[in-house]
Design a protein around this motif. Structure first.
Motif, PDB file in Angstrom:
ATOM      1  N   GLY A 115      -1.331  15.606 -44.708  1.00 53.77           N
ATOM      2  CA  GLY A 115      -0.860  14.275 -45.101  1.00 53.77           C
ATOM      3  C   GLY A 115       0.204  13.772 -43.948  1.00 53.77           C
ATOM      4  O   GLY A 115       0.842  12.806 -44.336  1.00 53.77           O
ATOM      5  N   SER A 116       0.206  14.569 -42.800  1.00 54.00           N
ATOM      6  CA  SER A 116       1.349  13.845 -41.924  1.00 54.00           C
ATOM      7  C   SER A 116       1.110  12.581 -41.251  1.00 54.00           C
ATOM      8  O   SER A 116       0.031  12.559 -41.047  1.00 54.00           O
ATOM      9  N   PRO A 117       2.158  11.724 -41.153  1.00 55.44           N
ATOM     10  CA  PRO A 117       1.760  10.337 -40.395  1.00 55.44           C
ATOM     11  C   PRO A 117       1.791  10.719 -38.969  1.00 55.44           C
ATOM     12  O   PRO A 117       2.069  11.878 -38.321  1.00 55.44           O
ATOM     13  N   PRO A 118       1.212   9.690 -38.366  1.00 54.78           N
ATOM     14  CA  PRO A 118       1.078   9.990 -36.755  1.00 54.78           C
ATOM     15  C   PRO A 118       2.283  10.398 -36.255  1.00 54.78           C
ATOM     16  O   PRO A 118       3.741   9.998 -36.608  1.00 54.78           O
ATOM     17  N   LEU A 119       2.659  11.261 -34.910  1.00 52.29           N
ATOM     18  CA  LEU A 119       3.553  11.429 -34.358  1.00 52.29           C
ATOM     19  C   LEU A 119       4.216  10.461 -33.479  1.00 52.29           C
ATOM     20  O   LEU A 119       3.614   9.998 -32.619  1.00 52.29           O
TER      21      LEU A 119
END
Length: 265
Positions: free
Chosen positions: A202-206
């Motif tokens: 579920g991580s957003p873009p870096l």
């Protein structure tokens, strides 16, 4: 002695107040959604300060805790930290064993009742080939992930043991398997991206990748995630000494670029 303690209390209070003010000022501007750290320099820091290597890594975990606190207070939604590469298993058995024991201890500490992750509502994802970890650490990882699974305010990706090549290989393999089972004839970039370990968590873009200790390479860390629109920042500070004053210029540079983009539209 009483006067000395009173003076220290006043200094600590003033320092905390100044720190809170700095964070509040920064938080008023654009804030990155996802910040990743390559926590480099623990061993060199230890040698420079005549400490055991294990103590250098222990001091590195203290720095990580402080940086998590600063980022989550700034409302950064996701923090990733490169704690252990798959390649690090090639180090001495004593150092690897010490690192595994330290990771188990600090993971339990982070997830303890009333601690930092609970305070900010942070979900823990341990990203990498967890099958390579000792059994006791695997149990600690599962406990930490299960305990924080319902937290949805922020994400902490503890990358260990991790390499980007392994992550991308697994993502391609899974994409192929899904394509075969569904009868799909084409595998797209989006298909592979959706199977990356960070995406599954579920991580957003870096937005920002920071490497400490003055070394300017990515060392097989989040290569896919940082290939587009990610700001790469290199600090000469060894990781155990990396703090808010090192983070502030990075955030200000990010804000300057975001404002410049908005004005150019």
């Amino acid at each position: 002695m009483f006067l000395l303690r009173g003076w220290r209390w006043l200094v600590d209070k003033a320092t905390a107040k100044a720190r809170n003010l700095l964070i509040n000022v920064l938080a008023a501007g654009p804030i990155p959604r996802h910040v990743a750290f390559v926590m480099d320099g623990n061993r060199r820091y230890a040698r420079m300060n005549h400490k055991a290597v294990r103590q250098g890594h222990a001091d590195g975990f203290i720095a990580l805790r402080k940086m998590l606190d600063a980022c989550f207070r700034l409302n950064v939604k996701c923090v990733s930290a490169y704690a252990f590469s798959i390649e690090n298993f090639k180090r001495s058995e004593d150092e690897v064993s010490a690192l595994m024991a330290l990771a188990e201890e600090k993971l339990a500490e982070l997830c303890s009742h009333g601690d930092l992750l609970e305070q900010y509502g942070v979900r823990v994802n341990v990203v990498g080939d967890k099958s390579l970890l000792p059994e006791s650490l695997q149990k600690a990882v599962k406990k930490a992930e299960d305990m924080t699974r319902q937290n949805n305010n922020a994400i902490f990706n503890l990358c260990m043991p991790y390499t980007s090549r392994h992550e991308m290989t697994k993502a391609v393999e899974t994409s192929i398997q899904k394509s075969i089972s569904s009868g799909k004839e084409e595998i797209t970039e989006e298909d592979i991206y959706s199977q990356l370990m960070t995406s599954l968590g579920g991580s957003p873009p870096l937005d920002i990748l920071i490497r400490t200790s003055g070394v300017k390479r990515l060392s097989d860390y989040m290569l896919w995630q940082s290939c587009q629109d990610t700001q790469l920042q290199f600090s000469t500070t060894y990781w155990p000494k990396f703090g808010l004053l090192d983070l502030i210029p990075v955030i200000l540079d990010y804000q300057r670029k975001i404002w410049a983009q908005r004005l150019s539209v």
